[in-house]
Design a protein around this motif. Structure first.
Motif, PDB file in Angstrom:
ATOM      1  N   MET A  45       0.796  -1.545  -0.075  1.00 15.66           N
ATOM      2  CA  MET A  45       0.141   0.176  -0.084  1.00 15.66           C
ATOM      3  C   MET A  45       0.834   1.162   0.248  1.00 15.66           C
ATOM      4  SD  MET A  45      -3.049  -1.230   2.052  1.00 15.66           S
ATOM      5  CE  MET A  45      -3.856   0.415   2.660  1.00 15.66           C
ATOM      6  N   TYR A  46       1.981   0.851   0.436  1.00 18.18           N
ATOM      7  CA  TYR A  46       3.176   2.128   0.962  1.00 18.18           C
ATOM      8  C   TYR A  46       3.408   3.124  -0.641  1.00 18.18           C
ATOM      9  CZ  TYR A  46       6.900   5.771   1.838  1.00 18.18           C
ATOM     10  OH  TYR A  46       6.834   6.471   1.772  1.00 18.18           O
ATOM     11  N   ILE A  47       4.194   1.165  -1.347  1.00 15.96           N
ATOM     12  CA  ILE A  47       4.365   2.091  -2.581  1.00 15.96           C
ATOM     13  C   ILE A  47       3.478   2.468  -3.483  1.00 15.96           C
ATOM     14  CG2 ILE A  47       5.694   0.416  -4.490  1.00 15.96           C
ATOM     15  CD1 ILE A  47       7.805   0.963  -2.094  1.00 15.96           C
ATOM     16  N   THR A  48       2.539   2.125  -3.733  1.00 10.99           N
ATOM     17  CA  THR A  48       1.518   2.111  -4.408  1.00 10.99           C
ATOM     18  C   THR A  48       0.649   3.448  -4.062  1.00 10.99           C
ATOM     19  OG1 THR A  48       0.198   0.177  -4.413  1.00 10.99           O
ATOM     20  CG2 THR A  48      -1.084   1.511  -4.623  1.00 10.99           C
ATOM     21  N   SER A  49       1.151   3.402  -2.494  1.00 10.55           N
ATOM     22  CA  SER A  49       0.495   5.499  -2.336  1.00 10.55           C
ATOM     23  C   SER A  49       1.768   6.872  -3.107  1.00 10.55           C
ATOM     24  CB  SER A  49       0.890   5.725  -0.695  1.00 10.55           C
ATOM     25  OG  SER A  49       1.719   5.799  -0.845  1.00 10.55           O
ATOM     26  N   ARG A  50       3.382   6.105  -2.906  1.00 13.15           N
ATOM     27  CA  ARG A  50       3.878   6.764  -3.677  1.00 13.15           C
ATOM     28  C   ARG A  50       3.963   6.740  -4.795  1.00 13.15           C
ATOM     29  NH1 ARG A  50       6.098  10.727  -0.430  1.00 13.15           N
ATOM     30  NH2 ARG A  50       7.534  10.427  -2.333  1.00 13.15           N
ATOM     31  N   LEU A  51       3.414   5.661  -5.866  1.00 14.10           N
ATOM     32  CA  LEU A  51       3.454   5.629  -7.362  1.00 14.10           C
ATOM     33  C   LEU A  51       2.420   6.588  -7.107  1.00 14.10           C
ATOM     34  CD1 LEU A  51       4.177   2.009  -8.197  1.00 14.10           C
ATOM     35  CD2 LEU A  51       5.838   3.879  -8.418  1.00 14.10           C
ATOM     36  N   LEU A  52       1.009   6.711  -7.211  1.00 17.66           N
ATOM     37  CA  LEU A  52       0.115   7.785  -6.862  1.00 17.66           C
ATOM     38  C   LEU A  52       0.650   9.065  -6.500  1.00 17.66           C
ATOM     39  CD1 LEU A  52      -2.551   5.807  -5.426  1.00 17.66           C
ATOM     40  CD2 LEU A  52      -2.003   6.101  -8.239  1.00 17.66           C
ATOM     41  N   TYR A  53       1.693   9.108  -5.643  1.00 22.18           N
ATOM     42  CA  TYR A  53       2.017  10.491  -5.920  1.00 22.18           C
ATOM     43  C   TYR A  53       3.022  11.023  -6.493  1.00 22.18           C
ATOM     44  CZ  TYR A  53       4.726  14.062  -2.896  1.00 22.18           C
ATOM     45  OH  TYR A  53       5.076  14.968  -2.396  1.00 22.18           O
ATOM     46  N   ILE A  54       4.075  10.187  -6.683  1.00 25.85           N
ATOM     47  CA  ILE A  54       4.603  10.748  -8.604  1.00 25.85           C
ATOM     48  C   ILE A  54       3.015  11.203  -9.344  1.00 25.85           C
ATOM     49  CG2 ILE A  54       6.643  10.184  -9.971  1.00 25.85           C
ATOM     50  CD1 ILE A  54       7.719   7.985  -7.367  1.00 25.85           C
ATOM     51  N   ILE A  55       2.477  10.028  -9.473  1.00 21.80           N
ATOM     52  CA  ILE A  55       2.242  10.592 -10.743  1.00 21.80           C
ATOM     53  C   ILE A  55       1.558  11.989 -10.820  1.00 21.80           C
ATOM     54  CG2 ILE A  55      -0.411  10.136 -11.585  1.00 21.80           C
ATOM     55  CD1 ILE A  55       0.698   6.661 -11.008  1.00 21.80           C
ATOM     56  N   CYS A  56       0.229  12.258  -9.432  1.00 26.56           N
ATOM     57  CA  CYS A  56      -0.322  13.415  -9.168  1.00 26.56           C
ATOM     58  C   CYS A  56       0.889  14.870  -9.045  1.00 26.56           C
ATOM     59  CB  CYS A  56      -0.797  13.294  -7.805  1.00 26.56           C
ATOM     60  SG  CYS A  56      -1.727  12.240  -7.490  1.00 26.56           S
ATOM     61  N   TYR A  57       2.664  14.037  -8.803  1.00 27.25           N
ATOM     62  CA  TYR A  57       3.572  15.384  -8.508  1.00 27.25           C
ATOM     63  C   TYR A  57       3.674  15.762 -10.362  1.00 27.25           C
ATOM     64  CZ  TYR A  57       6.088  17.584  -5.456  1.00 27.25           C
ATOM     65  OH  TYR A  57       6.496  19.104  -4.844  1.00 27.25           O
ATOM     66  N   LEU A  58       3.907  14.843 -11.426  1.00 28.09           N
ATOM     67  CA  LEU A  58       4.226  14.858 -12.592  1.00 28.09           C
ATOM     68  C   LEU A  58       3.014  15.460 -13.120  1.00 28.09           C
ATOM     69  CD1 LEU A  58       6.012  11.773 -13.250  1.00 28.09           C
ATOM     70  CD2 LEU A  58       6.848  13.966 -12.576  1.00 28.09           C
ATOM     71  N   ALA A  59       1.248  15.058 -12.775  1.00 35.86           N
ATOM     72  CA  ALA A  59       0.678  15.801 -13.786  1.00 35.86           C
ATOM     73  C   ALA A  59      -0.124  16.966 -12.989  1.00 35.86           C
ATOM     74  CB  ALA A  59      -0.847  14.534 -13.760  1.00 35.86           C
ATOM     75  N   ASP A  60       1.086  17.752 -12.024  1.00 36.39           N
ATOM     76  CA  ASP A  60       0.353  18.635 -11.138  1.00 36.39           C
ATOM     77  C   ASP A  60      -0.687  18.429 -10.666  1.00 36.39           C
ATOM     78  OD1 ASP A  60       0.779  21.268 -10.296  1.00 36.39           O
ATOM     79  OD2 ASP A  60       0.794  22.140 -12.274  1.00 36.39           O
ATOM     80  N   TRP A  61      -1.315  17.857  -9.921  1.00 33.94           N
ATOM     81  CA  TRP A  61      -2.437  17.489  -9.144  1.00 33.94           C
ATOM     82  C   TRP A  61      -2.320  18.146  -7.750  1.00 33.94           C
ATOM     83  CZ3 TRP A  61      -4.063  12.068 -11.844  1.00 33.94           C
ATOM     84  CH2 TRP A  61      -4.075  12.193 -13.174  1.00 33.94           C
ATOM     85  N   ALA A  62      -2.211  18.571  -7.541  1.00 36.56           N
ATOM     86  CA  ALA A  62      -1.723  18.833  -6.140  1.00 36.56           C
ATOM     87  C   ALA A  62      -2.754  18.742  -4.920  1.00 36.56           C
ATOM     88  CB  ALA A  62      -0.896  20.917  -6.170  1.00 36.56           C
ATOM     89  N   ALA A  63      -3.861  18.904  -4.480  1.00 35.99           N
ATOM     90  CA  ALA A  63      -4.370  18.572  -4.109  1.00 35.99           C
ATOM     91  C   ALA A  63      -5.089  17.209  -3.685  1.00 35.99           C
ATOM     92  CB  ALA A  63      -6.217  19.378  -3.988  1.00 35.99           C
ATOM     93  N   LEU A  64      -4.551  16.400  -4.884  1.00 43.04           N
ATOM     94  CA  LEU A  64      -4.846  14.991  -4.550  1.00 43.04           C
ATOM     95  C   LEU A  64      -3.383  14.528  -3.912  1.00 43.04           C
ATOM     96  CD1 LEU A  64      -6.511  12.547  -5.125  1.00 43.04           C
ATOM     97  CD2 LEU A  64      -5.975  12.882  -7.831  1.00 43.04           C
ATOM     98  N   ARG A  65      -2.181  15.130  -4.845  1.00 45.61           N
ATOM     99  CA  ARG A  65      -0.841  14.918  -4.416  1.00 45.61           C
ATOM    100  C   ARG A  65      -0.520  14.879  -2.860  1.00 45.61           C
ATOM    101  NH1 ARG A  65       2.381  19.114  -6.117  1.00 45.61           N
ATOM    102  NH2 ARG A  65       2.453  19.875  -3.697  1.00 45.61           N
ATOM    103  N   SER A  66      -1.407  16.380  -1.960  1.00 49.78           N
ATOM    104  CA  SER A  66      -1.194  15.962  -0.819  1.00 49.78           C
ATOM    105  C   SER A  66      -1.959  15.312   0.053  1.00 49.78           C
ATOM    106  CB  SER A  66      -2.152  17.283  -0.480  1.00 49.78           C
ATOM    107  OG  SER A  66      -1.224  17.971  -0.274  1.00 49.78           O
ATOM    108  N   LEU A  67      -3.040  14.998  -0.921  1.00 52.70           N
ATOM    109  CA  LEU A  67      -4.266  14.044   0.197  1.00 52.70           C
ATOM    110  C   LEU A  67      -2.878  11.953   0.273  1.00 52.70           C
ATOM    111  CD1 LEU A  67      -7.428  14.965  -1.606  1.00 52.70           C
ATOM    112  CD2 LEU A  67      -7.101  14.427   0.933  1.00 52.70           C
TER     113      LEU A  67
END
Length: 128
Positions: free
Chosen positions: A89-111
């Motif tokens: 789950m943590y690795i999945t969250s990190r991958l989603l975090y990277i995707i959100c950062y690259l896509a510039d989805w700031a609010a979702l990235r913070s969540l």
């Protein structure tokens, strides 16, 4: 070796992957920039800059995750399957975090970042 322990290695590999994305996405990284890559990365903007920021955050988050996995493993109060699921789950969250950062989805990235933090805390809670 357990899945959770392998997740430590995966978490360690993700930041350099972000650095590679930053360098390649800039379209101007070459051997001349490799003499001082930190200075080069600090000049980036847009997606390459966000990839660099994701790299930095990955290194910042890594020690807490590694410590949480090792504490859970050493204490041994949590079922191994629970530790493994939390690790994935943590690795999945990190991958989603990277995707959100690259896509510039700031609010979702913070969540997603907070979800990753909650997973780290969960390692300690299930080990108590």
């Amino acid at each position: 070796m357990t899945v959770a322990l392998w997740c430590i290695l995966i978490a360690l590999i993700l930041p350099p992957l972000c650095a590679l994305i930053a360098k390649l996405a800039s379209g101007r990284f070459g051997l001349k920039h490799n003499h001082d890559p930190r200075a080069f990365l600090d000049t980036l903007s847009g997606l390459p800059r966000r990839a660099h920021s994701a790299q930095q955050n990955g290194y910042e988050a890594f020690p807490a995750f590694a410590a949480a996995v090792l504490v859970a493993d050493i204490v041994g109060n949590a079922e191994q399957v629970t530790q493994d699921v939390l690790g994935v789950m943590y690795i999945t969250s990190r991958l989603l975090y990277i995707i959100c950062y690259l896509a510039d989805w700031a609010a979702l990235r913070s969540l997603v970042w907070f979800a990753g933090l909650a997973i780290i805390v969960a390692f300690f809670v299930v080990s108590a």
